[in-house]
Design a protein around this motif. Structure first.
Motif, PDB file in Angstrom:
ATOM      1  N   SER A 100       0.807  -1.222   0.000  1.00 51.50           N
ATOM      2  CA  SER A 100       0.000   0.000   0.000  1.00 51.50           C
ATOM      3  C   SER A 100       0.839   1.271   0.000  1.00 51.50           C
ATOM      4  O   SER A 100       0.310   2.366  -0.193  1.00 51.50           O
ATOM      5  N   GLY A 101       2.149   1.134   0.228  1.00 48.80           N
ATOM      6  CA  GLY A 101       3.009   2.311   0.292  1.00 48.80           C
ATOM      7  C   GLY A 101       3.108   2.902   1.685  1.00 48.80           C
ATOM      8  O   GLY A 101       3.749   3.943   1.872  1.00 48.80           O
ATOM      9  N   THR A 102       2.509   2.250   2.675  1.00 51.91           N
ATOM     10  CA  THR A 102       2.544   2.766   4.055  1.00 51.91           C
ATOM     11  C   THR A 102       3.976   2.836   4.572  1.00 51.91           C
ATOM     12  O   THR A 102       4.410   3.862   5.109  1.00 51.91           O
ATOM     13  N   VAL A 103       4.718   1.754   4.413  1.00 54.21           N
ATOM     14  CA  VAL A 103       6.103   1.728   4.887  1.00 54.21           C
ATOM     15  C   VAL A 103       6.963   2.691   4.069  1.00 54.21           C
ATOM     16  O   VAL A 103       7.797   3.424   4.613  1.00 54.21           O
ATOM     17  N   ALA A 104       6.739   2.715   2.768  1.00 53.50           N
ATOM     18  CA  ALA A 104       7.509   3.625   1.903  1.00 53.50           C
ATOM     19  C   ALA A 104       7.294   5.082   2.317  1.00 53.50           C
ATOM     20  O   ALA A 104       8.246   5.875   2.359  1.00 53.50           O
ATOM     21  N   ALA A 105       6.054   5.455   2.638  1.00 52.92           N
ATOM     22  CA  ALA A 105       5.750   6.830   3.040  1.00 52.92           C
ATOM     23  C   ALA A 105       6.427   7.166   4.371  1.00 52.92           C
ATOM     24  O   ALA A 105       6.969   8.276   4.546  1.00 52.92           O
ATOM     25  N   LEU A 106       6.394   6.233   5.295  1.00 52.27           N
ATOM     26  CA  LEU A 106       7.026   6.482   6.592  1.00 52.27           C
ATOM     27  C   LEU A 106       8.533   6.672   6.444  1.00 52.27           C
ATOM     28  O   LEU A 106       9.140   7.515   7.114  1.00 52.27           O
ATOM     29  N   ILE A 107       9.151   5.888   5.566  1.00 54.89           N
ATOM     30  CA  ILE A 107      10.583   6.063   5.313  1.00 54.89           C
ATOM     31  C   ILE A 107      10.841   7.396   4.622  1.00 54.89           C
ATOM     32  O   ILE A 107      11.749   8.150   4.997  1.00 54.89           O
ATOM     33  N   TYR A 108      10.034   7.707   3.626  1.00 50.25           N
ATOM     34  CA  TYR A 108      10.210   8.942   2.834  1.00 50.25           C
ATOM     35  C   TYR A 108      10.166  10.173   3.735  1.00 50.25           C
ATOM     36  O   TYR A 108      11.069  11.020   3.704  1.00 50.25           O
ATOM     37  N   TYR A 109       9.131  10.272   4.550  1.00 47.43           N
ATOM     38  CA  TYR A 109       9.000  11.447   5.412  1.00 47.43           C
ATOM     39  C   TYR A 109       9.890  11.344   6.649  1.00 47.43           C
ATOM     40  O   TYR A 109      10.317  12.360   7.209  1.00 47.43           O
ATOM     41  N   GLY A 110      10.168  10.118   7.077  1.00 48.20           N
ATOM     42  CA  GLY A 110      11.034   9.932   8.235  1.00 48.20           C
ATOM     43  C   GLY A 110      12.451  10.399   7.994  1.00 48.20           C
ATOM     44  O   GLY A 110      13.120  10.906   8.906  1.00 48.20           O
ATOM     45  N   LEU A 111      12.943  10.252   6.773  1.00 41.94           N
ATOM     46  CA  LEU A 111      14.289  10.720   6.448  1.00 41.94           C
ATOM     47  C   LEU A 111      14.402  12.237   6.585  1.00 41.94           C
ATOM     48  O   LEU A 111      15.480  12.766   6.848  1.00 41.94           O
ATOM     49  N   ASP A 112      13.295  12.943   6.428  1.00 44.19           N
ATOM     50  CA  ASP A 112      13.297  14.399   6.597  1.00 44.19           C
ATOM     51  C   ASP A 112      13.217  14.800   8.064  1.00 44.19           C
ATOM     52  O   ASP A 112      13.768  15.827   8.470  1.00 44.19           O
ATOM     53  N   LEU A 113      12.541  13.993   8.864  1.00 43.58           N
ATOM     54  CA  LEU A 113      12.230  14.399  10.237  1.00 43.58           C
ATOM     55  C   LEU A 113      13.222  13.890  11.276  1.00 43.58           C
ATOM     56  O   LEU A 113      13.446  14.551  12.293  1.00 43.58           O
ATOM     57  N   LEU A 114      13.805  12.691  11.057  1.00 42.54           N
ATOM     58  CA  LEU A 114      14.665  12.086  12.059  1.00 42.54           C
ATOM     59  C   LEU A 114      16.136  12.337  11.750  1.00 42.54           C
ATOM     60  O   LEU A 114      16.577  12.158  10.618  1.00 42.54           O
ATOM     61  N   SER A 115      16.876  12.761  12.764  1.00 39.85           N
ATOM     62  CA  SER A 115      18.323  12.924  12.614  1.00 39.85           C
ATOM     63  C   SER A 115      19.016  11.784  13.343  1.00 39.85           C
ATOM     64  O   SER A 115      18.462  11.233  14.303  1.00 39.85           O
ATOM     65  N   PRO A 116      20.218  11.392  12.920  1.00 44.61           N
ATOM     66  CA  PRO A 116      20.922  10.298  13.594  1.00 44.61           C
ATOM     67  C   PRO A 116      21.108  10.533  15.088  1.00 44.61           C
ATOM     68  O   PRO A 116      21.034   9.599  15.877  1.00 44.61           O
ATOM     69  N   MET A 117      21.330  11.788  15.481  1.00 45.66           N
ATOM     70  CA  MET A 117      21.589  12.091  16.889  1.00 45.66           C
ATOM     71  C   MET A 117      20.388  11.740  17.771  1.00 45.66           C
ATOM     72  O   MET A 117      20.541  11.221  18.879  1.00 45.66           O
ATOM     73  N   TRP A 118      19.178  12.023  17.291  1.00 41.29           N
ATOM     74  CA  TRP A 118      17.977  11.814  18.087  1.00 41.29           C
ATOM     75  C   TRP A 118      17.157  10.617  17.612  1.00 41.29           C
ATOM     76  O   TRP A 118      16.063  10.375  18.119  1.00 41.29           O
ATOM     77  N   PHE A 119      17.706   9.872  16.678  1.00 38.98           N
ATOM     78  CA  PHE A 119      16.946   8.766  16.091  1.00 38.98           C
ATOM     79  C   PHE A 119      16.573   7.717  17.131  1.00 38.98           C
ATOM     80  O   PHE A 119      15.419   7.269  17.194  1.00 38.98           O
ATOM     81  N   LEU A 120      17.517   7.301  17.976  1.00 37.51           N
ATOM     82  CA  LEU A 120      17.258   6.239  18.944  1.00 37.51           C
ATOM     83  C   LEU A 120      16.238   6.683  19.991  1.00 37.51           C
ATOM     84  O   LEU A 120      15.341   5.916  20.362  1.00 37.51           O
ATOM     85  N   VAL A 121      16.352   7.905  20.454  1.00 40.22           N
ATOM     86  CA  VAL A 121      15.415   8.426  21.452  1.00 40.22           C
ATOM     87  C   VAL A 121      14.016   8.536  20.848  1.00 40.22           C
ATOM     88  O   VAL A 121      13.022   8.098  21.446  1.00 40.22           O
ATOM     89  N   ALA A 122      13.937   9.152  19.654  1.00 39.73           N
ATOM     90  CA  ALA A 122      12.642   9.319  19.000  1.00 39.73           C
ATOM     91  C   ALA A 122      12.023   7.968  18.690  1.00 39.73           C
ATOM     92  O   ALA A 122      10.810   7.761  18.866  1.00 39.73           O
TER      93      ALA A 122
END
Length: 472
Positions: A100-122
């Motif tokens: 359905s593209g659900t996982v693809a969308a989460l990855i697509y927008y997640g790359l914009d929102l999550l930084s490596p520094m805060w990735f584990l906490v988030a």
């Protein structure tokens, strides 16, 4: 009493195992698994088959014939049928969300929102919130966890560390959510109310969660400079756009359906099935895929077509067939657990210990330790929760300790350890779904072993015992 296999008119006396016999049988199983897995590298399925033979022989020595032994194994499997149903549905959910593209969308927008520094906490916070909302650690790992594995790998963060974080967050909700099956089962088995059980667990789980959050914050600082180059991010996002329509509302609809139904206290099976149906409709009507292709991918998902190998492998996960390794392992572990439980080997091993417990600390610690041993021997937290509640309830009541402390201790042994043992249903599921072996992510599942340690420490200090009786 079942007749002996030698003749229908020759009843045989059934004996209960002694503590020594229980230790020999249970210890033999652990030795077979440990030596076979870590020394000789034998397949875990074959080791469990050897354990079935070993335990079957010991059951026969007690007087059980083969039909009785087979009945024990069947009972062990039947008690965990709800978990088996969810096994199959999780494979379907993952494949449907890929289509359905659900996982693809989460990855697509997640790359914009999550930084490596805060990735584990988030990631820890997101997994915790989702598992509390849905009440399922498996659903969290199979959906959000798969996405976080993909994003973390793209950011250059070690996958065992990412998987450990996911398991922490997924287990947090599985332990505390009012819609979690293990939370309800522990409260019911220990004879306390659901929300008193949850309130009791907050004493020990919140400090463990805060400590885990701090540890992941410190570890995240190591990867602050790991941000992907802009060109690499754009390449991944463009590859996703070329394969999917990524309207956020449309692609997240299957996930929203599952969350909404879970919050409205529909069963996990109903919530997952509804999300699968919605995802299939989106895959065919919105993503433009062939209905036949989508349905076949629900059985065995095919790799993606973005042109980026690692991304295609991620998008090809899921499908009912993908759960076969885990399901077969679980069936064997449950059959073994059924035999150990019904023949009384684990009870014999523990009852002698319970009689010797004098202090509150030793009682709490032993309940937690018995949960870990139960999972190792029976492969499933459901059976362990029921058994340990029965075994320890009288001892807690004699000391005047609230049953909510019993239910909490049972969960801190059973629920928290089940994902850290490779041959349990949860351990096998996490390894298969996240693509990271249990022993690789185990050192990073901080919440899962900090929680029991904090519980024992608080019992030592007399904190959170919910009792007017002072600690001995």
């Amino acid at each position: 009493m079942r007749p002996d296999a030698n003749g229908p008119d020759e009843p045989v006396s059934i004996k209960r195992p002694s503590a020594a016999h229980g230790a020999l049988c249970f210890g033999g199983n652990l030795a077979l698994i440990a030596l076979g897995l870590f020394v000789f590298g034998v397949s875990l399925h074959i080791l469990l088959f050897a354990c079935l033979i070993w335990t079957g022989v010991h059951s026969r020595l007690l007087g059980y014939d083969f039909p009785a032994i087979r009945g024990m194994m069947s009972d062990g499997i039947s008690r965990a049928l709800p978990a088996i149903y969810i096994f199959l549905l999780i494979g379907l959910v993952i494949a449907a969300f890929m289509q359905s593209g659900t996982v693809a969308a989460l990855i697509y927008y997640g790359l914009d929102l999550l930084s490596p520094m805060w990735f584990l906490v988030a990631g820890l916070v997101l997994c915790s919130l989702m598992s509390v909302a849905t009440g399922t650690s498996w659903g969290t790992a199979g959906t959000l966890g798969v996405v976080l594995i993909g994003i973390g790998g793209a950011m250059g963060i070690p996958l065992p560390l990412v998987a450990g974080m996911i398991v922490c967050g997924a287990t947090f909700g599985d332990k505390l959510s009012p819609v979690s099956d293990t939370t309800n089962l522990a409260a019911m088995s220990a004879g306390t109310s659901l929300f008193r059980h949850i309130g009791s667990m907050l004493y020990t789980t919140v400090p463990a969660f805060v400590l885990s959050l701090l540890i992941f914050t410190v570890l995240g600082l190591r990867y602050a400079g790991n941000a992907l180059p802009t060109a690499a991010i754009v390449e991944i996002q463009q590859a996703l756009l070329s394969s999917y329509n990524l309207n956020l509302l449309m692609t997240l609809l299957p996930l929203l359906v599952m969350l909404t139904l879970s919050l409205r206290r529909f069963s996990a099976e109903v919530s997952m099935t509804a999300s699968i149906v919605v995802a299939v409709l989106i895959a065919t009507l919105y993503q433009g895929q062939s209905p036949v292709t989508v349905l076949n991918n629900l059985w065995s998902n095919q790799t993606g077509t973005t042109g980026i190998t690692s991304l295609d492998e991620l998008l090809g996960r899921g499908g009912m067939l993908s759960m076969s390794w885990t399901l077969l392992l679980s069936l064997m572990a449950l059959a073994l657990g059924g035999m150990l439980f019904a023949a009384g080997f684990l009870q014999a091993l523990l009852q002698g210990l319970i009689a010797r417990l004098k202090s509150t600390v030793s009682l709490v610690a032993s309940t937690i330790g018995a949960g870990i041993l139960g999972n190792m021997g029976m492969g499933e937290a459901y059976i362990t929760i029921i058994l340990n509640s029965q075994l320890f309830r009288q001892a807690f009541e004699k000391k005047g300790i609230d049953n909510a402390v019993l239910s909490r201790s049972v969960e801190e042994g059973a629920t928290m350890s089940t994902g850290l043992i490779p041959w349990t249903t949860a351990g096998a599921f996490y390894a298969a779904t996240l693509g990271v072996p249990v022993l690789d992510y185990l050192p990073y599942a901080f919440l899962n072993y900090l929680n029991p340690l904090i519980s024992i420490a608080m019992a030592t200090l007399g904190i959170g015992l919910l009792s007017s009786v002072k600690k001995n």
